[in-house]
Design a protein around this motif. Structure first.
Motif, PDB file in Angstrom:
ATOM      1  N   UNK A  67      42.842  51.191  40.753  1.00 10.46           N
ATOM      2  CA  UNK A  67      41.482  50.904  40.284  1.00 10.46           C
ATOM      3  C   UNK A  67      41.545  50.277  38.897  1.00 10.46           C
ATOM      4  N   UNK A  68      42.379  50.845  38.021  1.00 14.83           N
ATOM      5  CA  UNK A  68      42.526  50.307  36.665  1.00 14.83           C
ATOM      6  C   UNK A  68      43.063  48.884  36.714  1.00 14.83           C
ATOM      7  N   UNK A  69      44.098  48.651  37.514  1.00 17.96           N
ATOM      8  CA  UNK A  69      44.685  47.313  37.601  1.00 17.96           C
ATOM      9  C   UNK A  69      43.690  46.312  38.173  1.00 17.96           C
ATOM     10  N   UNK A  74      40.211  41.775  37.116  1.00 19.73           N
ATOM     11  CA  UNK A  74      38.884  41.158  37.176  1.00 19.73           C
ATOM     12  C   UNK A  74      38.450  40.655  35.801  1.00 19.73           C
ATOM     13  N   UNK A  75      38.680  41.466  34.765  1.00 18.97           N
ATOM     14  CA  UNK A  75      38.307  41.065  33.410  1.00 18.97           C
ATOM     15  C   UNK A  75      39.130  39.881  32.922  1.00 18.97           C
ATOM     16  N   UNK A  76      40.403  39.855  33.249  1.00 18.01           N
ATOM     17  CA  UNK A  76      41.264  38.735  32.853  1.00 18.01           C
ATOM     18  C   UNK A  76      40.784  37.446  33.515  1.00 18.01           C
ATOM     19  N   UNK A  77      40.458  37.516  34.792  1.00 23.69           N
ATOM     20  CA  UNK A  77      39.988  36.325  35.507  1.00 23.69           C
ATOM     21  C   UNK A  77      38.664  35.835  34.910  1.00 23.69           C
ATOM     22  N   UNK A  78      37.759  36.757  34.616  1.00 20.92           N
ATOM     23  CA  UNK A  78      36.481  36.363  34.006  1.00 20.92           C
ATOM     24  C   UNK A  78      36.709  35.678  32.663  1.00 20.92           C
ATOM     25  N   UNK A  79      37.603  36.246  31.857  1.00 23.44           N
ATOM     26  CA  UNK A  79      37.891  35.661  30.544  1.00 23.44           C
ATOM     27  C   UNK A  79      38.464  34.262  30.685  1.00 23.44           C
TER      28      UNK A  79
END
Length: 126
Positions: A67-69, A74-79
């Motif tokens: 879940x953490x990964x 997801x956050x890395x892709x959004x950034x």
């Protein structure tokens, strides 16, 4: 089968004797229902329960890590997507396009090189 001496509480041995007596009342022979066979069966069951509980804890921990990964990915892709959009918007402005000091292709190459160096440094791959 190997023989092993085990010390038990009196309450435990009384419970095992009750199980042996119940099985004999149900028609089991003395060789099928005895203290040794019942103890062996109980130990095997207890070991399975223990190992299943331990494996469940390990799988729960792995699930939490997944879940953490996933959230991190997801956050890395959004950034990354936001950065790409901002750069595309910046380099579409006429003032920036006309300035010879700014080169979009060189900037992208520079960012890739700096990223590779940073990843190698963090992961100790130098």
């Amino acid at each position: 089968m190997p023989r092993q001496n085990v010390y038990m509480k009196q309450k435990t041995i009384d419970g095992i004797r009750q199980i042996v007596d119940m099985r004999r009342e149900e028609g089991a022979t003395a060789s099928d229902a005895n203290i040794s066979s019942v103890c062996s069966e109980m130990l095997e069951l207890g070991m399975r329960v223990y190992l299943n509980a331990k494996n469940k804890k390990a799988s729960d921990a792995e699930a939490g890590e997944d879940v953490f990964q996933s959230a991190l990915f997801e956050e890395v892709v959004k950034s990354r997507m936001a950065s790409q959009e901002i750069l595309a918007l910046m380099f579409s402005l006429q003032d920036i396009k006309s300035d010879s000091r700014n080169n979009y292709d060189k900037l992208i190459d520079s960012l890739k090189e700096k990223t590779d160096l940073r990843v190698k440094k963090v992961l100790n791959r130098e």
